[in-house]
Scaffold this motif. Structure first.
Motif, PDB file in Angstrom:
ATOM      1  N   PHE A  95       0.804  -1.238   0.000  1.00  0.00           N
ATOM      2  CA  PHE A  95       0.000   0.000   0.000  1.00  0.00           C
ATOM      3  C   PHE A  95       0.834   1.283   0.000  1.00  0.00           C
ATOM      4  O   PHE A  95       0.578   2.205  -0.753  1.00  0.00           O
ATOM      5  CB  PHE A  95      -1.001   0.043   1.165  1.00  0.00           C
ATOM      6  N   ASN A  96       1.817   1.381   0.920  1.00  0.00           N
ATOM      7  CA  ASN A  96       2.699   2.554   0.993  1.00  0.00           C
ATOM      8  C   ASN A  96       1.941   3.868   1.181  1.00  0.00           C
ATOM      9  O   ASN A  96       2.333   4.901   0.636  1.00  0.00           O
ATOM     10  CB  ASN A  96       3.580   2.648  -0.262  1.00  0.00           C
ATOM     11  N   GLY A 149      -8.064  -4.302   2.245  1.00  0.00           N
ATOM     12  CA  GLY A 149      -8.658  -4.095   0.928  1.00  0.00           C
ATOM     13  C   GLY A 149      -8.950  -2.629   0.650  1.00  0.00           C
ATOM     14  O   GLY A 149      -8.748  -2.137  -0.467  1.00  0.00           O
ATOM     15  N   GLN A 150      -9.402  -1.931   1.673  1.00  0.00           N
ATOM     16  CA  GLN A 150      -9.670  -0.499   1.518  1.00  0.00           C
ATOM     17  C   GLN A 150      -8.379   0.274   1.296  1.00  0.00           C
ATOM     18  O   GLN A 150      -8.325   1.192   0.479  1.00  0.00           O
ATOM     19  CB  GLN A 150     -10.408   0.023   2.751  1.00  0.00           C
ATOM     20  N   LYS A 151      -7.316  -0.086   2.023  1.00  0.00           N
ATOM     21  CA  LYS A 151      -6.026   0.573   1.834  1.00  0.00           C
ATOM     22  C   LYS A 151      -5.532   0.400   0.398  1.00  0.00           C
ATOM     23  O   LYS A 151      -5.024   1.344  -0.213  1.00  0.00           O
ATOM     24  CB  LYS A 151      -4.986   0.005   2.806  1.00  0.00           C
ATOM     25  N   GLN A 152      -5.695  -0.805  -0.133  1.00  0.00           N
ATOM     26  CA  GLN A 152      -5.215  -1.035  -1.496  1.00  0.00           C
ATOM     27  C   GLN A 152      -6.047  -0.268  -2.517  1.00  0.00           C
ATOM     28  O   GLN A 152      -5.524   0.243  -3.513  1.00  0.00           O
ATOM     29  CB  GLN A 152      -5.208  -2.540  -1.819  1.00  0.00           C
ATOM     30  N   PHE A 169       0.955  -3.050 -11.476  1.00  0.00           N
ATOM     31  CA  PHE A 169       0.476  -3.621 -10.217  1.00  0.00           C
ATOM     32  C   PHE A 169       1.420  -4.751  -9.809  1.00  0.00           C
ATOM     33  O   PHE A 169       1.567  -5.742 -10.529  1.00  0.00           O
ATOM     34  CB  PHE A 169      -0.935  -4.186 -10.369  1.00  0.00           C
ATOM     35  N   ASP A 170       2.062  -4.607  -8.651  1.00  0.00           N
ATOM     36  CA  ASP A 170       2.996  -5.620  -8.166  1.00  0.00           C
ATOM     37  C   ASP A 170       2.325  -6.469  -7.088  1.00  0.00           C
ATOM     38  O   ASP A 170       2.335  -6.114  -5.907  1.00  0.00           O
ATOM     39  CB  ASP A 170       4.260  -4.951  -7.626  1.00  0.00           C
ATOM     40  N   GLU A 171       1.732  -7.573  -7.504  1.00  0.00           N
ATOM     41  CA  GLU A 171       1.015  -8.479  -6.604  1.00  0.00           C
ATOM     42  C   GLU A 171       0.131  -7.703  -5.634  1.00  0.00           C
ATOM     43  O   GLU A 171       0.302  -7.789  -4.407  1.00  0.00           O
ATOM     44  CB  GLU A 171       2.007  -9.368  -5.856  1.00  0.00           C
ATOM     45  N   PRO A 172      -0.823  -6.944  -6.149  1.00  0.00           N
ATOM     46  CA  PRO A 172      -1.608  -6.026  -5.303  1.00  0.00           C
ATOM     47  C   PRO A 172      -2.510  -6.697  -4.289  1.00  0.00           C
ATOM     48  O   PRO A 172      -2.994  -6.037  -3.374  1.00  0.00           O
ATOM     49  CB  PRO A 172      -2.439  -5.256  -6.330  1.00  0.00           C
ATOM     50  N   THR A 173      -2.727  -8.006  -4.423  1.00  0.00           N
ATOM     51  CA  THR A 173      -3.617  -8.684  -3.465  1.00  0.00           C
ATOM     52  C   THR A 173      -2.878  -9.653  -2.548  1.00  0.00           C
ATOM     53  O   THR A 173      -3.486 -10.281  -1.695  1.00  0.00           O
ATOM     54  CB  THR A 173      -4.717  -9.466  -4.213  1.00  0.00           C
ATOM     55  N   SER A 174      -1.547  -9.754  -2.683  1.00  0.00           N
ATOM     56  CA  SER A 174      -0.820 -10.786  -1.947  1.00  0.00           C
ATOM     57  C   SER A 174      -0.792 -10.537  -0.438  1.00  0.00           C
ATOM     58  O   SER A 174      -0.627 -11.469   0.340  1.00  0.00           O
ATOM     59  CB  SER A 174       0.609 -10.908  -2.478  1.00  0.00           C
ATOM     60  N   ALA A 175      -0.950  -9.275  -0.022  1.00  0.00           N
ATOM     61  CA  ALA A 175      -0.905  -8.954   1.401  1.00  0.00           C
ATOM     62  C   ALA A 175      -2.293  -8.928   2.047  1.00  0.00           C
ATOM     63  O   ALA A 175      -2.429  -8.588   3.216  1.00  0.00           O
ATOM     64  CB  ALA A 175      -0.216  -7.606   1.620  1.00  0.00           C
ATOM     65  N   LEU A 176      -3.309  -9.307   1.272  1.00  0.00           N
ATOM     66  CA  LEU A 176      -4.682  -9.198   1.750  1.00  0.00           C
ATOM     67  C   LEU A 176      -5.223 -10.531   2.243  1.00  0.00           C
ATOM     68  O   LEU A 176      -4.853 -11.604   1.737  1.00  0.00           O
ATOM     69  CB  LEU A 176      -5.592  -8.684   0.624  1.00  0.00           C
ATOM     70  N   THR A 202       0.952 -11.132 -10.709  1.00  0.00           N
ATOM     71  CA  THR A 202      -0.119 -11.691  -9.888  1.00  0.00           C
ATOM     72  C   THR A 202      -0.021 -13.211  -9.776  1.00  0.00           C
ATOM     73  O   THR A 202       0.551 -13.880 -10.643  1.00  0.00           O
ATOM     74  CB  THR A 202      -1.497 -11.323 -10.481  1.00  0.00           C
ATOM     75  N   HIS A 203      -0.601 -13.732  -8.688  1.00  0.00           N
ATOM     76  CA  HIS A 203      -0.816 -15.164  -8.540  1.00  0.00           C
ATOM     77  C   HIS A 203      -2.311 -15.491  -8.646  1.00  0.00           C
ATOM     78  O   HIS A 203      -2.703 -16.639  -8.445  1.00  0.00           O
ATOM     79  CB  HIS A 203      -0.279 -15.650  -7.185  1.00  0.00           C
TER      80      HIS A 203
END
Length: 251
Positions: A95-96, A149-152, A169-176, A202-203
């Motif tokens: 997110f950063n 999810g909101q942060k992303q 997009f660098d694996e935008p859902t991997s930390a969720l 993405t995965h």
């Protein structure tokens, strides 16, 4: 596609960190209005490739042109990098967001500092894109008050405030958490429908299958397979890709 000239051209690009060669002569292109998913095991060079596209990493060899700007040039001046940052948005895994700034302040900072917009203009842009990602009512809250999810989604809106022509997009859902993945992918899917040029590490194979026009499969720093999402994901040609997909229960 919107334009016959590719948004990104990469020819025989290489990237090393010390003695470790991460990218080993990768060639390809990303067309305008195209969504390309980059897949592969951890450590294969996916994120490094993406960071080269935004000049967060400089290539050691080859030719790389992003939105008409030659990133393989020996020197890039401040004006060129500033131009690149406004034209190419990037969304990271973590997110950063600035924790000490509200959502609105996170979104209005770069348009003012980089694009020279007024606070009023920046706030109007922020409101537009917060509404787009379904978070208009969160403008005054701080990141710690948001779900992952909101942060992303806020991070995506922040990038869109720069009016980029390309989104990375660098694996935008991997930390969720799994239940939060869908809300982020929905926003990305809408961007794809609107014609945004997107490169997505993405995965999420379902997203790649349903949204991506093409897929690049990287292994140990080289492109092993590439083609339409349907071809690559339903009829893999290499043993390496078949093994990778089977581990994700994607075939």
């Amino acid at each position: 596609m919107k334009n016959s000239v590719p948004a990104i051209i990469f020819e025989n690009i290489e990237k090393s960190f010390g003695s470790l060669k991460v990218l080993k002569g990768i060639t390809g292109e990303i067309n305008r209005g195209e969504v390309v998913a980059v897949i592969g095991s951890s450590g294969c060079g996916k994120s490094t490739l993406l960071r080269c596209f935004n000049c967060l990493e400089r290539i050691n060899h080859g030719r790389l042109v992003v939105n008409g700007l030659d990133l393989s040039a020996a020197t890039l001046n401040y004006t060129q990098l500033r131009q690149l940052r406004t034209q190419v948005g990037m969304v990271f895994q973590q997110f950063n967001l600035f924790p000490h700034l509200s959502v609105l302040e996170n979104l209005t900072l770069a348009p003012q500092k980089v694009m020279g917009k007024t606070l009023k203009e920046s706030a109007q842009l922020a409101g537009l894109y917060l509404e787009k990602v379904g978070l208009f009512d969160k403008a005054s809250v701080y990141p710690e008050q948001l779900s992952g999810g909101q942060k992303q989604r806020v991070a995506i809106a922040r990038s869109l405030c720069m009016n980029p022509e390309i989104m990375l997009f660098d694996e935008p859902t991997s930390a969720l958490d799994p239940e939060l993945v869908g809300e982020v992918l929905q926003v990305m899917q809408q961007l794809a429908k609107e014609g945004m040029t997107m490169v997505v590490v993405t995965h999420e194979m379902q997203f790649a299958r349903e949204v991506a026009h093409r897929v690049l499969f990287l292994d140990r720093g080289v492109v092993v397979e590439q083609g339409s999402a349907h071809e690559v994901l339903t009829n893999p040609q290499s043993d390496r890709l078949r093994t990778f997909l089977s581990r994700l229960n994607a075939v």
